[in-house]
Design an enzyme around this catalytic site. Structure first.
Site, mmCIF file in Angstrom:
data_model
loop_
_atom_site.group_PDB
_atom_site.id
_atom_site.type_symbol
_atom_site.label_atom_id
_atom_site.label_comp_id
_atom_site.label_asym_id
_atom_site.label_seq_id
_atom_site.Cartn_x
_atom_site.Cartn_y
_atom_site.Cartn_z
ATOM 1 N N HIS A 107 40.632 48.655 34.981
ATOM 2 C CA HIS A 107 41.281 49.581 34.045
ATOM 3 C C HIS A 107 40.230 50.467 33.391
ATOM 4 O O HIS A 107 39.029 50.186 33.443
ATOM 5 C CB HIS A 107 42.029 48.815 32.949
ATOM 6 C CG HIS A 107 43.094 47.907 33.475
ATOM 7 N ND1 HIS A 107 43.702 46.948 32.703
ATOM 8 C CD2 HIS A 107 43.663 47.792 34.700
ATOM 9 C CE1 HIS A 107 44.591 46.299 33.420
ATOM 10 N NE2 HIS A 107 44.592 46.789 34.633
ATOM 11 N N HIS A 173 52.416 35.818 36.434
ATOM 12 C CA HIS A 173 51.760 36.985 37.025
ATOM 13 C C HIS A 173 52.235 37.134 38.454
ATOM 14 O O HIS A 173 52.262 36.172 39.205
ATOM 15 C CB HIS A 173 50.235 36.834 36.986
ATOM 16 C CG HIS A 173 49.507 38.063 37.452
ATOM 17 N ND1 HIS A 173 49.336 38.357 38.792
ATOM 18 C CD2 HIS A 173 48.941 39.089 36.760
ATOM 19 C CE1 HIS A 173 48.679 39.509 38.903
ATOM 20 N NE2 HIS A 173 48.433 39.971 37.691
ATOM 21 N N LYS A 183 41.348 34.394 35.053
ATOM 22 C CA LYS A 183 41.450 35.839 35.253
ATOM 23 C C LYS A 183 40.586 36.635 34.271
ATOM 24 O O LYS A 183 40.332 37.826 34.487
ATOM 25 C CB LYS A 183 42.908 36.302 35.158
ATOM 26 C CG LYS A 183 43.700 35.997 36.412
ATOM 27 C CD LYS A 183 45.110 36.591 36.347
ATOM 28 C CE LYS A 183 45.144 38.007 36.894
ATOM 29 N NZ LYS A 183 45.053 39.049 35.910
#
Length: 427
Positions: A107, A173, A183
């Site tokens: 991201h 998820h 994660k």
């Protein structure tokens, strides 16, 4: 005609669908669990860790401490959790060199304003806060190859500090089984090459790479190995209700504490469902429905509660539109859902190809109607979806496709619930 008004999460509010009573089959929701005193719940978990000494004990003889946290695409209550973690150190905060690393994965970086909004002033004013940048080779170190052959490139801060703590939250998820735990390392603070290899088409296509499943899940298993090799020493993970309130916390040895949290989520979020002709779902509202890229999660959840060939209506605000140029480019490069599925399911891994692959898989079996007042009709249609601005318009189109007697399921909270198909027509 008698209707049932049902609100689904949308942005920071709700959208109401007036569903005809004769069509409504099932409202699929997790157990109603009340919020707790969040700070107290976290501290209780920290003081009674699972399979690990306490943070007080772990920080007795160290000086350099790394805390990994989620970025703002996740509703992590860091204003409560980070101070709670810091309160459990053996000595005063000032006696440690503390770095907070934002696990962005692939991201974008959080802005200074977003960081100030995310963390309390007592944290931003005292401690170094760093964005992980997966493409910055200078910030990475290679820890060798994992058993899968994937090279583990990880943020060097993980090896330069004496104790690595990760905070996160646990929910289903759509291909890693559950969020949280391991994660925080992979994809959270790994290099782009490592993340891409983990999210490769072969792994995503595995029947075990699915929501609420860890057993045999190739994505999960590699993430767990990465966390161990990177030296993740302690986690604190929370579980949230629909109002983003803390309902439980799990702390301690990363694998054992995370598994305990996953079992709790599965126990409370799993719901038996009858497949319907139409399913209406949210993407859990803000911040998860901030863009179309994240909205694939809500679509995937909805696909588990609708018949093959049926209609998915997804209510997702998407103020950031597509949210990712690569995701849009990959989809727009294909002319049909069939072509998209073939292209995304083979070849080398690329940024966001996994999201497009799952999106294509859903499109192969379902028609998707997007309800959003922030995404344009042109953009939605370019991504093979029908666009509507209102719930009434979406219902009218869906019933036109499936017939006036079509059965409808509703998932108000989107991907936090775990639908389990009965396949028998009855619960």
């Amino acid at each position: 005609m008698e209707t049932n008004p049902i609100g689904v999460l949308y942005g920071k509010g709700k959208l109401t669908f007036d569903i005809p009573s004769r069509n409504l089959q099932q409202v699929i929701e997790p157990k109603r669990l009340p919020g707790t005193d969040g700070r107290k719940t976290i501290v209780d978990a920290l003081e009674h860790p699972i399979g690990s000494p306490s943070l007080r004990e772990l920080t007795k003889d160290i000086h350099r401490l790394l805390i990994i946290t989620s970025d703002n695409t996740r509703p992590m209550p860091s204003r409560e959790s980070i101070p709670a973690i810091l309160s459990q150190l053996y000595r005063e905060e000032g006696d440690y060199s503390i770095t907070i690393l934002i696990a962005t994965g692939l991201h974008r970086e959080m802005t200074p304003a977003e960081i100030r909004e995310r963390f309390p002033e007592e944290v931003t004013g005292r401690h170094r806060i760093v964005n992980h940048v997966a493409t910055d080779d200078r910030s990475l170190v290679c820890l060798g190859k994992m058993s899968t052959g994937n090279e583990l490139w990880v943020n060097r801060l993980a090896v330069e500090n004496e104790l690595v703590i990760a905070e996160g939250f646990i929910e289903p998820h759509f291909f890693a089984g559950f969020s949280g735990g391991r994660k925080s390392i992979l994809p959270g603070i790994c290099g782009a090459k490592t993340i891409l290899a983990n999210h490769c088409p072969k792994n995503i296509a595995s029947p075990y790479a699915t929501a609420a499943n860890l057993e045999g899940n190739p994505v999960h298993m590699e993430c767990a190995q990465a966390a161990k090799l990177a030296g993740l020493g302690f986690i604190m993970n929370v579980v949230l209700n629909r109002d983003k309130e803390i309902i439980a916390a799990f702390a301690g040895e990363p694998a054992r504490a995370h598994l305990a949290g996953c079992e709790y989520v599965k126990r409370n979020m799993e719901v038996a469902v009858r497949p319907a002709d139409i399913v209406i779902a949210s993407n859990n509202g803000h911040p998860l429905d901030r863009n179309l890229y994240q909205s694939v999660k809500g679509m995937d959840t909805a696909s588990r509660a609708v018949k093959k060939g049926g209609v998915i209506i997804l209510a997702s605000e998407c103020p950031d539109k597509n949210g990712n140029n690569e995701f849009e480019r990959l989809i727009a490069s294909c002319h049909t859902p069939e072509e998209l599925f073939q292209e995304m399911s083979s070849g080398e891994p690329e940024p966001d190809k996994w999201q497009a692959q799952i999106f294509a898989r859903i499109l192969m079996d379902h028609k998707i109607i997007l309800v959003s007042d922030k995404v344009s009709r042109t953009d939605a249609e370019r991504l093979f979806m029908t666009h509507c601005r209102t719930p009434d318009e979406a219902l009218r189109i869906a019933l036109g496709l499936e017939g006036p007697d079509a059965k409808i399921n509703v998932i108000p909270e989107g991907p936090v619930v775990i639908p389990v198909m009965s396949g028998t027509g009855s619960l």
